[in-house]
Write a protein that holds these residues in place. Structure first.
Motif, PDB file in Angstrom:
ATOM      1  N   ALA A   1      -1.993   0.155  -2.263  1.00  0.00           N
ATOM      2  CA  ALA A   1      -2.026  -0.105  -3.703  1.00  0.00           C
ATOM      3  C   ALA A   1      -2.260   1.185  -4.483  1.00  0.00           C
ATOM      4  O   ALA A   1      -1.619   1.432  -5.516  1.00  0.00           O
ATOM      5  N   ILE A   2      -3.161   2.023  -3.981  1.00  0.00           N
ATOM      6  CA  ILE A   2      -3.461   3.286  -4.669  1.00  0.00           C
ATOM      7  C   ILE A   2      -2.227   4.180  -4.722  1.00  0.00           C
ATOM      8  O   ILE A   2      -1.864   4.715  -5.782  1.00  0.00           O
ATOM      9  N   TYR A   3      -1.565   4.330  -3.588  1.00  0.00           N
ATOM     10  CA  TYR A   3      -0.417   5.233  -3.555  1.00  0.00           C
ATOM     11  C   TYR A   3       0.794   4.653  -4.279  1.00  0.00           C
ATOM     12  O   TYR A   3       1.615   5.403  -4.820  1.00  0.00           O
ATOM     13  N   MET A   4       0.908   3.337  -4.311  1.00  0.00           N
ATOM     14  CA  MET A   4       1.980   2.746  -5.118  1.00  0.00           C
ATOM     15  C   MET A   4       1.770   3.049  -6.595  1.00  0.00           C
ATOM     16  O   MET A   4       2.722   3.370  -7.317  1.00  0.00           O
ATOM     17  N   LEU A   5       0.526   2.953  -7.048  1.00  0.00           N
ATOM     18  CA  LEU A   5       0.233   3.255  -8.448  1.00  0.00           C
ATOM     19  C   LEU A   5       0.496   4.727  -8.756  1.00  0.00           C
ATOM     20  O   LEU A   5       1.018   5.062  -9.832  1.00  0.00           O
ATOM     21  N   LEU A   6       0.142   5.605  -7.818  1.00  0.00           N
ATOM     22  CA  LEU A   6       0.405   7.035  -8.024  1.00  0.00           C
ATOM     23  C   LEU A   6       1.902   7.321  -8.064  1.00  0.00           C
ATOM     24  O   LEU A   6       2.383   8.089  -8.909  1.00  0.00           O
ATOM     25  N   VAL A   7       2.631   6.703  -7.141  1.00  0.00           N
ATOM     26  CA  VAL A   7       4.090   6.876  -7.126  1.00  0.00           C
ATOM     27  C   VAL A   7       4.696   6.315  -8.408  1.00  0.00           C
ATOM     28  O   VAL A   7       5.584   6.930  -9.015  1.00  0.00           O
ATOM     29  N   MET A   8       4.212   5.149  -8.839  1.00  0.00           N
ATOM     30  CA  MET A   8       4.718   4.539 -10.062  1.00  0.00           C
ATOM     31  C   MET A   8       4.504   5.456 -11.259  1.00  0.00           C
ATOM     32  O   MET A   8       5.428   5.691 -12.056  1.00  0.00           O
TER      33      MET A   8
END
Length: 359
Positions: A13-20
């Motif tokens: 979830a953290i890295y998806m938000l960063l990628v987003m």
């Protein structure tokens, strides 16, 4: 196992938000340089431009969902692999499929949230961006509007509405025309089972026409078939193509079921296109994760190879999917096959590779 699931869920979830955040920023920068000239040339304020770009963020997120899911999963698994955590989990008897399960599950949750986003958030914000860019900046006024499966159009003669239309023969079902006098009193009220346009004239079928007489009363006449001097033409009614992007998924579904003509077909294709594209991230993730592990085993490289490989995978899948959508619109390929065949091929390939990793 619950602790492992929570850990992987949180990391993903953290890295998806960063990628987003990263991808949305890049998208906005590119869009800014493409659109800002229109705002400057038409002497629009920076505040209006900022409002336009803010309202566009939900649509950008919907469009980037597959690559967000893919890159988020690749980064998480790549970091776990780089730190030796994947090796430790396998040494503890945990299979690769079990390791990737919470990541895939999180991707499913994110995809479902994006569907909700596409249903309730994207339509109104997209409508705002279209109003700003097409109407306020470019001064393009939509000719007609679509509300609750009825088309509405107003010109200097009066107000038109109808429920269905068939472009092939210029037929308009449940046709209504209303005209008011200079005092805003009812002058003419016309209803017909359907109206059709042929050789520059309108013909009404099973119509009732209520018209104001000289003495101020109203006369109602019924006709099995009659003409009527309407100045509007079929081309005047239709809304711009970009207006279909303002519709929610449920509105597209309803329109595809209630309209049997071109408009209904377009809505059905658009619905399949949007839903299948949103779900494309899950198959890409299921294929990208085992490819990362294979890259590490064969070449000893993790993210340095996996990220460009994932981008190439996403581009290839998007290209194949886009070609199939074009073929579906040309009625060469079945729309459902065009929407989901790429997903099926990628899922089967990814599942095979994941299971192969456990051998």
């Amino acid at each position: 196992m619950i602790l492992l699931d929570r850990y992987l869920f949180r990391q993903f979830a953290i890295y998806m938000l960063l990628v987003m955040a990263s991808l949305v920023t890049v998208y906005l920068l590119i869009d800014f340089f493409e659109r800002i000239d229109d705002f400057v040339e038409n002497q629009k304020s920076l505040a209006l431009a900022a409002k336009y770009f803010v309202f566009k963020i939900p649509l950008i997120i919907e469009q980037l969902t597959p690559i967000i899911i893919l890159l988020g999963g690749i980064i998480v698994l790549g970091l776990l692999n780089h730190r030796g955590e994947i090796l430790a989990l396998k040494a503890a008897g945990i299979h690769t499929f079990r390791i990737t399960f919470p990541i895939t599950g999180t991707a499913v949750v994110f995809t479902l949230l994006t569907l909700g986003f596409a249903e309730w958030i994207v339509p109104p914000t997209t409508a705002n961006t279209n109003v700003i860019f097409y109407e306020q900046v470019r001064k393009e006024k939509p000719r007609g509007t679509l509300r609750n499966n009825r088309f509405y159009y107003k010109d200097e003669q009066g107000f038109y509405s109808f429920e269905k239309h068939e472009l092939s023969n210029n037929r308009f079902d449940f046709f209504v025309f209303t005209r008011w006098d200079e005092n805003y009193g009812l002058d003419t009220f016309l209803t017909a089972d359907y109206a059709f346009w042929d050789n520059g004239t309108w013909t009404l079928k099973n119509s009732r026409i209520k018209q104001k007489t000289k003495d101020g009363n109203y006369q109602v006449t019924s006709y099995a078939e009659t003409g009527f001097p309407l100045i509007a033409q079929p081309s005047d009614f239709f809304i711009p193509e970009y207006k279909i992007d303002e519709m929610s998924l449920s509105e597209l579904f309803s329109l595809s079921k209630t309209h049997k003509g071109l408009r209904g077909t377009e809505a059905g294709l658009k619905l399949l296109e949007r839903v299948s594209f949103i779900f494309l991230g899950i198959p890409l993730l299921m294929l990208g994760l085992p490819l990362l592990l294979i890259a590490h085993q064969r070449w000893g490289r993790d993210l340095s190879l996996a990220i460009p490989l994932s981008c190439g995978l996403a581009f290839s899948a998007w290209g194949g999917w886009s070609v199939l959508q074009s073929l579906a619109k040309a009625e060469v390929v079945n729309p459902h096959l065009a929407a989901w065949s790429v997903h099926l091929v990628i899922v089967l390939t990814g599942t095979f590779l994941i299971l192969h990793e456990d051998r």
